[in-house]
Motif scaffolding. Structure first.
Motif, mmCIF file in Angstrom:
data_model
loop_
_atom_site.group_PDB
_atom_site.id
_atom_site.type_symbol
_atom_site.label_atom_id
_atom_site.label_comp_id
_atom_site.label_asym_id
_atom_site.label_seq_id
_atom_site.Cartn_x
_atom_site.Cartn_y
_atom_site.Cartn_z
ATOM 1 N N THR A 90 -5.819 -3.267 13.486
ATOM 2 C CA THR A 90 -6.557 -3.279 12.087
ATOM 3 C C THR A 90 -7.685 -2.635 12.306
ATOM 4 N N ARG A 91 -8.578 -2.891 13.138
ATOM 5 C CA ARG A 91 -9.768 -2.096 13.351
ATOM 6 C C ARG A 91 -9.647 -0.531 13.584
ATOM 7 N N TRP A 92 -8.574 -0.152 14.391
ATOM 8 C CA TRP A 92 -8.289 1.065 14.549
ATOM 9 C C TRP A 92 -7.890 1.708 13.296
ATOM 10 N N THR A 93 -7.062 1.133 12.545
ATOM 11 C CA THR A 93 -6.759 1.769 11.170
ATOM 12 C C THR A 93 -7.833 1.930 10.047
ATOM 13 N N TYR A 94 -8.887 0.917 10.241
ATOM 14 C CA TYR A 94 -10.156 0.969 9.462
ATOM 15 C C TYR A 94 -10.771 2.458 9.643
ATOM 16 N N GLU A 95 -10.862 2.848 10.922
ATOM 17 C CA GLU A 95 -11.577 4.090 11.097
ATOM 18 C C GLU A 95 -10.999 5.384 10.367
ATOM 19 N N TYR A 96 -9.899 5.410 10.000
ATOM 20 C CA TYR A 96 -9.201 6.683 9.352
ATOM 21 C C TYR A 96 -9.115 6.216 7.930
ATOM 22 N N GLY A 144 8.197 -7.766 11.873
ATOM 23 C CA GLY A 144 7.524 -6.425 12.342
ATOM 24 C C GLY A 144 7.045 -5.532 10.976
ATOM 25 N N THR A 145 7.913 -5.518 9.930
ATOM 26 C CA THR A 145 7.571 -4.864 8.835
ATOM 27 C C THR A 145 6.421 -5.796 8.039
ATOM 28 N N ASP A 146 6.464 -6.833 8.072
ATOM 29 C CA ASP A 146 5.315 -7.845 7.334
ATOM 30 C C ASP A 146 4.043 -7.486 8.244
ATOM 31 N N LEU A 147 4.033 -7.216 9.346
ATOM 32 C CA LEU A 147 3.139 -7.242 10.290
ATOM 33 C C LEU A 147 2.324 -5.808 9.908
ATOM 34 N N PHE A 148 2.975 -4.845 9.967
ATOM 35 C CA PHE A 148 2.701 -3.368 9.672
ATOM 36 C C PHE A 148 2.209 -3.411 8.175
ATOM 37 N N ALA A 149 2.679 -4.146 7.335
ATOM 38 C CA ALA A 149 2.001 -4.062 5.951
ATOM 39 C C ALA A 149 0.826 -4.704 5.925
ATOM 40 N N LEU A 150 0.559 -5.900 6.804
ATOM 41 C CA LEU A 150 -0.667 -6.457 6.602
ATOM 42 C C LEU A 150 -1.784 -5.643 7.207
ATOM 43 N N ILE A 151 -1.492 -5.060 8.270
ATOM 44 C CA ILE A 151 -2.317 -4.262 8.714
ATOM 45 C C ILE A 151 -2.955 -3.326 7.890
ATOM 46 N N ALA A 152 -1.978 -2.412 6.980
ATOM 47 C CA ALA A 152 -2.369 -1.585 6.017
ATOM 48 C C ALA A 152 -3.117 -2.335 5.054
ATOM 49 N N ALA A 153 -2.673 -3.509 4.477
ATOM 50 C CA ALA A 153 -3.330 -4.150 3.554
ATOM 51 C C ALA A 153 -4.832 -4.595 3.944
ATOM 52 N N LEU A 154 -5.115 -4.801 5.111
ATOM 53 C CA LEU A 154 -6.477 -5.214 5.522
ATOM 54 C C LEU A 154 -7.063 -3.793 5.469
ATOM 55 N N ALA A 155 -6.456 -2.777 6.283
ATOM 56 C CA ALA A 155 -7.297 -1.636 6.119
ATOM 57 C C ALA A 155 -7.779 -1.170 4.777
ATOM 58 N N TRP A 156 -6.712 -1.198 3.826
ATOM 59 C CA TRP A 156 -7.039 -1.018 2.571
ATOM 60 C C TRP A 156 -8.258 -1.641 1.888
ATOM 61 N N LEU A 170 -11.024 -11.931 5.811
ATOM 62 C CA LEU A 170 -9.512 -11.845 5.398
ATOM 63 C C LEU A 170 -8.639 -11.795 6.356
ATOM 64 N N PHE A 171 -9.077 -11.231 7.390
ATOM 65 C CA PHE A 171 -8.312 -11.014 8.698
ATOM 66 C C PHE A 171 -7.985 -12.648 9.378
ATOM 67 N N ASP A 172 -8.965 -13.245 9.225
ATOM 68 C CA ASP A 172 -8.731 -14.716 9.719
ATOM 69 C C ASP A 172 -7.646 -15.287 8.876
ATOM 70 N N VAL A 173 -7.689 -15.054 7.507
ATOM 71 C CA VAL A 173 -6.737 -15.759 6.314
ATOM 72 C C VAL A 173 -5.524 -15.409 6.743
ATOM 73 N N LEU A 174 -5.050 -14.239 6.879
ATOM 74 C CA LEU A 174 -3.901 -13.552 7.090
ATOM 75 C C LEU A 174 -3.574 -14.110 8.377
ATOM 76 N N THR A 175 -4.458 -14.039 9.597
ATOM 77 C CA THR A 175 -3.781 -14.320 10.978
ATOM 78 C C THR A 175 -3.181 -15.868 10.752
ATOM 79 N N ARG A 176 -3.846 -16.764 10.153
ATOM 80 C CA ARG A 176 -3.624 -18.252 10.136
ATOM 81 C C ARG A 176 -2.181 -18.185 9.245
ATOM 82 N N ALA A 177 -1.878 -17.438 8.400
ATOM 83 C CA ALA A 177 -0.686 -17.320 7.669
ATOM 84 C C ALA A 177 0.392 -16.799 8.558
#
Length: 181
Positions: A90-96, A144-156, A170-177
């Protein structure tokens, strides 16, 4: 590739990386070419589409994040490995900034220059997720598709001025989910 062509290619990538990190995935290709001291035609010879340029910029990062998933799977417990990889990816995705939209489109488009890298990234996360599910620490309904989408959502969300300050929360909230208690 000839040495001078390789030098131009690497220089273009360096200028493009700086532009995308500063201005996001929609950085002006004309400005990138100008800052690199080449014509727009030269940029398009190396990178015929914006997606091809993004793939060249992101390929090493995608590969490193996928490799990191393998390292974590070998060294950490299933819960820690999944959470660590999810956070780092998620942090790597933030950079771009702005790359989430092309990534989400590419995952469904086998013709996209970004498709293979996105599939590799999704598969890396899915392996860690399945391992965590088998250990009983992640919810079985997440894939895995959900996890990929969550990474994108968090980056957005990180890109949005109104929610950027809340990105870690928000990362913590989604991780707990995703995880089981």
């Amino acid at each position: 590739m000839r040495a001078d062509a390789r030098k131009n290619y690497d220089h273009l990538l360096g200028v493009a990386r700086a532009a995308v990190l500063e201005h996001g995935a929609d950085a002006s290709l004309r400005d990138i070419a100008r800052q690199a001291g080449v014509g727009l035609g030269t940029l398009y010879r190396h990178f015929p589409t914006r997606e091809a340029l993004l793939e060249a910029l992101l390929h090493e990062g995608f590969a490193a994040v996928a490799e990191r998933a393998d390292e974590l799977a070998d060294s950490d417990g299933p819960r820690d490995a999944l959470v660590t990889w999810f956070r780092e990816c998620t942090r790597w995705t933030y950079e771009y900034r702005g790359v989430t939209t092309p990534m989400m489109a590419a995952i469904e488009d086998p013709e996209s220059a970004l498709h293979d890298s996105c599939v590799t990234l999704r598969a890396a996360g899915a392996r860690l997720l399945v391992r965590a599910q088998e250990a009983g620490v992640a919810r079985p309904e997440v894939d895995g598709t959900d996890l990929f989408a969550l990474i994108a959502a968090l980056a957005w969300l990180h890109d949005q001025p109104s929610t950027a300050a809340r990105a870690d929360h928000l990362f913590d909230v989604l991780t707990r989910a995703v995880l089981r208690d």
